[in-house]
Design a protein around this motif. Sequence first.
Motif, PDB file in Angstrom:
ATOM      1  N   ARG A 214    -127.250 -36.334 -22.095  1.00 57.08           N
ATOM      2  CA  ARG A 214    -125.803 -36.197 -22.064  1.00 57.08           C
ATOM      3  C   ARG A 214    -125.220 -37.066 -23.192  1.00 57.08           C
ATOM      4  NH1 ARG A 214    -121.144 -35.067 -22.831  1.00 57.08           N
ATOM      5  NH2 ARG A 214    -119.555 -34.810 -21.233  1.00 57.08           N
TER       6      ARG A 214
ATOM      7  N   CYS B 147    -125.501 -37.984 -13.965  1.00 54.18           N
ATOM      8  CA  CYS B 147    -124.207 -37.805 -14.621  1.00 54.18           C
ATOM      9  C   CYS B 147    -123.153 -37.532 -13.556  1.00 54.18           C
ATOM     10  CB  CYS B 147    -124.272 -36.633 -15.597  1.00 54.18           C
ATOM     11  SG  CYS B 147    -122.720 -36.385 -16.470  1.00 54.18           S
ATOM     12  N   SER B 148    -121.956 -38.031 -13.793  1.00 53.11           N
ATOM     13  CA  SER B 148    -120.890 -37.823 -12.809  1.00 53.11           C
ATOM     14  C   SER B 148    -120.535 -36.342 -12.685  1.00 53.11           C
ATOM     15  CB  SER B 148    -119.680 -38.680 -13.164  1.00 53.11           C
ATOM     16  OG  SER B 148    -118.682 -37.905 -13.724  1.00 53.11           O
TER      17      SER B 148
ATOM     18  N   TYR C 126    -113.932 -40.357 -16.487  1.00 51.81           N
ATOM     19  CA  TYR C 126    -114.719 -40.518 -15.269  1.00 51.81           C
ATOM     20  C   TYR C 126    -113.913 -41.131 -14.142  1.00 51.81           C
ATOM     21  CZ  TYR C 126    -118.411 -39.155 -18.366  1.00 51.81           C
ATOM     22  OH  TYR C 126    -119.169 -38.450 -19.244  1.00 51.81           O
TER      23      TYR C 126
END
Length: 478
Positions: free
Chosen positions: A140, A187-188, A322
């Motif tokens: 990412r 990853c969020s 985020y």
Amino acid sequence: APPAKTIRLAEVRKHGANATRRWVVKSTKVYDITDWIPNHPGGEVILRAVGGVIDPYWEIFTIHNKKDVYDILEQYYVGDLDPRDLVDGRVPSDDIEDPFKNDPARHPDLIVHSDRPFNAETAPEDLKSYITPNSNFYIRHHLWVPSLSQDDYKVQIELPDGEEVEYSIKDLKSKFRSTKVTCTLQCSGNRRQHMNDEARSTSGLPWEIGAISNAVWTGVRLRDVLADAGFDIDTFDENETKHVQFQGAEAYGASIPIDKALGKREDVLLVYEMNGEPLPRDHGFPLRALVPGHVAARSVKWLKRITLSDEESQSQWQQRDYKCFGPNQGGQDVDWSSAPAIQEMPVQSAITSLRNASPRSAEDQKLLRVYGMEEDAVEVEGYAFAGGGRRIVRVDISPDDGRTWHQAELLPDEAHGSKSWAWTRWRWLVPKRLAGRQFVVKAVDEGYNVQPESYEPHYNFRGNLTSGWHRVPYTKGR
Ligand code: MTE
Ligand code: MO
């Protein structure tokens, strides 16, 4: 207003990173941003763009596409670009250096969501091993991959009094005790596509179940390094130092609370090895932060600078991207500062494979015997994971869309680390006659946190932290 002055592109080029006045072109207008550069939230990366056209950078750094940024820029307007330098009303784009041209080659089994910047998830088949091979670990990137050489690499530490101390990789390896931690990064945006499908569309990359992977990381404890650098880890002024900011070598930045960084059992590391090999370039070579239990966005790659501060990182990745808002809140009018940055993650699980285990192969026969089964069965496998180092205590699995439930077997994989920083693999077998149209999984962590049944209640317009029950359709014939 005074009549607009026209400026040749060659003149703009003279106002680059080494000039005293630094100019940029946005579209066809020229701006002298010298006085504003010290205030740029993204830091010095802006020097890549001065003396040229910033449009391509703003396409990458999408945070610029809003009115207040345009308003700031307008204040520095100095003139229009000379029409002789335009083709079809634009500056020809081959004048711009391609920041992605040194990106490394990647494994063909990764499922690619975007090329530049590169974003790819781990294929379901590769999510089945406890340790994800480096070549298949999800990637990412918000930007390009910096080309760094280990020999002259130094990470800088800025103490609260402004003093700076730096360490080479050699210094880190020789001065501090090395530590291994088995840690899952998620990853969020993992499973965001399920929120798109089952609730409403969100913005962001449409990850399925593979924006998560697990590795054994080797490095040194951040608390040891901070202490060595002269930071008093026991009696520091708590009003002066509240956050540890990490800055990557491209421009990415994020921060974590000071207590996380200093906690003896929090296992925050500066990492130089992944699964016993030097960090691959895609995963932060030669040095990355590892923040176990926190969303992977805080584990900053290509770590160049660590700053002890009373404030969080001012990057867009700390201040905006985020965060989660309510199901009713939209993108235009949210007050970003009203929501905290994501750090720890909620409980999560997913089915990585669903297959008929017919007792023909020796392997299947063994499997069926383990479960005391004599008939054809369906085998289900997957992962479960929770933030904050919380252990997975139970995985509930349903073969009939949630009408009946059973408990999956949790696999006894061995992890390094003070808390449960790694995912738990699980599997389960069910006689084929019990299988309905859809299999469902949900996990429980040691805080007895559970996953939401559906997606609308935790819908957020960025599609962060999607963790609704994972459902996978089943067809008897397969
Ligand atoms: N660090 C830098 N310097 N640049 C980045 O783009 N991406 C973050 C984090 N650290 C990022 C970064 C995000 S959002 C995630 S999910 C993880 O790195 C991904 O780590 P990986 O590519 O090693 O899987
Ligand atoms: Mo991420």
